[in-house]
Design a protein around this motif. Structure first.
Motif, PDB file in Angstrom:
ATOM      1  N   ARG A 274       0.873  -1.165   0.000  1.00  0.00           N
ATOM      2  CA  ARG A 274       0.000   0.000   0.000  1.00  0.00           C
ATOM      3  C   ARG A 274       0.907   1.210   0.000  1.00  0.00           C
ATOM      4  N   ARG A 275       0.304   2.353  -0.261  1.00  0.00           N
ATOM      5  CA  ARG A 275       1.078   3.551  -0.005  1.00  0.00           C
ATOM      6  C   ARG A 275       0.154   4.730   0.201  1.00  0.00           C
ATOM      7  N   ILE A 276       0.685   5.749   0.825  1.00  0.00           N
ATOM      8  CA  ILE A 276      -0.077   6.963   1.036  1.00  0.00           C
ATOM      9  C   ILE A 276       0.250   7.887  -0.121  1.00  0.00           C
ATOM     10  N   ALA A 277      -0.781   8.304  -0.837  1.00  0.00           N
ATOM     11  CA  ALA A 277      -0.538   9.129  -2.019  1.00  0.00           C
ATOM     12  C   ALA A 277      -1.540  10.267  -2.056  1.00  0.00           C
ATOM     13  N   PRO A 278      -1.236  11.356  -2.749  1.00  0.00           N
ATOM     14  CA  PRO A 278      -2.199  12.442  -2.899  1.00  0.00           C
ATOM     15  C   PRO A 278      -3.463  11.935  -3.579  1.00  0.00           C
ATOM     16  N   LEU A 279      -4.603  12.589  -3.295  1.00  0.00           N
ATOM     17  CA  LEU A 279      -5.886  12.128  -3.813  1.00  0.00           C
ATOM     18  C   LEU A 279      -5.927  12.004  -5.321  1.00  0.00           C
ATOM     19  N   ASN A 280      -5.200  12.880  -6.007  1.00  0.00           N
ATOM     20  CA  ASN A 280      -5.335  12.901  -7.460  1.00  0.00           C
ATOM     21  C   ASN A 280      -4.328  12.015  -8.185  1.00  0.00           C
TER      22      ASN A 280
END
Ligand SMILES: Nc1ncnc2c1ncn2[C@@H]1O[C@H](COP(=O)(O)OP(=O)(O)O)[C@@H](O)[C@H]1O
Ligand SMILES: [Mg+2]
Lengths: 285, 136
Positions: A274-280
């Motif tokens: 998984r990763r944390i990414a900006p919404l867009n």
């Protein structure tokens, strides 16, 4: 030897004792429950005080020996009161109440003025020593009680947090001793099993010193966790801490280490893909 | 040369005393102008030695002194106990040697952490002195 106090002991013991105990019951024990045996303890102390006053010379350099009968009785009484969470002024106050009664009884004896002065000085000196001793003992005991209590509070505050599906975070804070390490391990193993954790982040930011004993505890925790199939990511070791560990010759085998909790979380998410990414930025996944 | 900071003498009787001692060492180290890394080194070294005192001798004491001379800053810590002593110093200073199932890294590691390391041990008297020195 002090003949004045010998007379008090012989002729007025019972009346002074009763008066003192009654005074304490009214003035001190009102605020706190009166534990059984307290009167007997007070009586033992009373007799030890009178005996010391009567038998010892008027010693200018009197120091209370903690192992003497008087020292032991006083210590026992102070311990009792500290446990009852009384205030130290109560303890010292009850001693001073006794001193007052002894002084009054002394003056009523009709002695020569030399003998009165001599005896009052001795009384003063002894009670100075008793008060100091009681105060110090009281503070020591309370400090110990408080430390014990805060240590057990620490033990309770070991949360294992579920950070993400199959990702746990164990923030360690404070002193890691054998007992605490065991509790942490137990709690962690339960959580790993319950959440089927694939990664556990062990955050050491709050651990003040990483010495070999702490390191060994951590190694055991890590080994046990790994047996349950979780990967370990260690975070929060300062650059100085890392340097020190190296000098000590300590290596945590098969452990990913990241300087910050943030980097550790990113690493953990990577492991569970998984990763944390900006919404867009969904396209890039 | 300015005046020295007062020497601190602390008992080592409980786990809590270990915390107090390494705090005191770290603090003096900082006041003497040592950096973060040195503060961590001395705190860790004191922690190791004090823990050994509790573990192997029951109790002991520790003195933490400012031993600066001229422009050299120096923190010197002496930890001693009256326990059974260390029969074979050479062995005890080997990495991995432990009589208690420990990592056996305390003594050898501490020696590597500090600038000066001195150890004397006989039954009833073990004394370890360590120092960090910063040449100014
Ligand atoms: N103060 C001490 N008194 C007696 N023996 C000691 C003392 N300090 C260390 N030792 C001995 O030296 C050994 C090595 O100590 P150390 O390097 O700290 O490793 P560990 O504590 O992990 O065993 C100990 O196992 C113990 O037998
Ligand atoms: Mg050790």
């Amino acid at each position: 030897m002090n003949t004045a106090f010998q007379r008090l002991q012989r002729e007025h013991r019972a009346e002074i004792l009763t008066d003192w105990l009654q005074h304490l019951a009214a003035a001190v024990d009102r605020h706190s429950p009166h534990p059984p045996g307290l009167d007997a303890q007070r009586e033992s102390l009373f007799d030890a005080v009178l005996t010391t006053l009567a038998e010892r010379p008027n010693a200018h350099d009197f120091m209370l020996d903690p192992d003497s009968e008087l020292g032991r009785y006083l210590n026992r009484l102070v311990t009792e009161q500290a446990r009852q969470l009384a205030s130290p002024s109560e303890t010292v106050g009850s001693l001073l109440a006794l001193k007052q009664r002894l002084a009054r009884a002394l003056l009523a004896l009709d002695l020569s003025s030399d003998a009165v002065v001599e005896s009052l000085l001795w009384l003063d000196r002894l009670f100075d020593a008793l008060s100091l001793f009681a105060f110090k003992a009281f503070v020591d005991i309370r400090e110990r009680l408080i430390t014990e209590q805060s240590l057990s509070l620490l033990e309770l505050s070991t949360p294992v947090l579920k950070l993400w599906h199959q990702v746990l975070l164990l923030p360690l804070v404070g002193v890691i001793d054998t007992l605490r390490a065991r509790q942490v391990t137990e709690r962690l193993l339960e959580a790993i099993a319950e959440h089927e954790a694939r990664v556990t982040i062990l955050d050491l930011t709050g651990v003040p010193v990483l010495d070999t004993s702490v390191a060994q505890h951590l190694m055991k925790t890590i080994d046990a966790a790994r047996l349950l199939g979780t990967r370990i990511v260690m975070t929060g070791i300062s650059p100085e801490g890392a340097q020190t560990l190296t000098k000590l010759g300590i290596r945590f085998a098969d452990v990913v280490s990241r300087a910050t909790l943030r980097a550790g979380i990113a690493e953990a998410l990577l492991i569970v893909e998984r990763r944390i990414a900006p919404l867009n930025s969904e396209r890039q996944l | 040369m300015s005046e020295h900071f007062a020497t601190e003498r602390l008992p080592i009787r409980s786990m809590l005393d270990i915390v107090t001692a390494r705090h005191a060492a770290r603090e003096l180290c900082e006041r003497l102008g040592f950096g973060k890394a040195d503060q961590t080194r001395i705190a860790t070294a004191v922690s190791e030695l004090a823990r050994n005192v509790i573990q192997y001798a029951g109790e002991g004491q520790c003195s933490i002194a400012d031993d600066s001379q001229g422009t050299h800053r120096c923190i010197r810590v002496c930890i001693e106990d009256h326990g059974p002593g260390i029969p074979d110093l050479e062995q005890a200073l080997c990495d991995g040697y432990s009589t208690s199932g420990g990592l056996g890294a305390g003594l050898p590691g501490t020696r590597r952490l500090v600038d000066e390391f001195e150890i004397q041990s006989a039954p009833g008297a073990t004394r370890i002195t360590i120092a960090l020195i910063k040449r100014g």
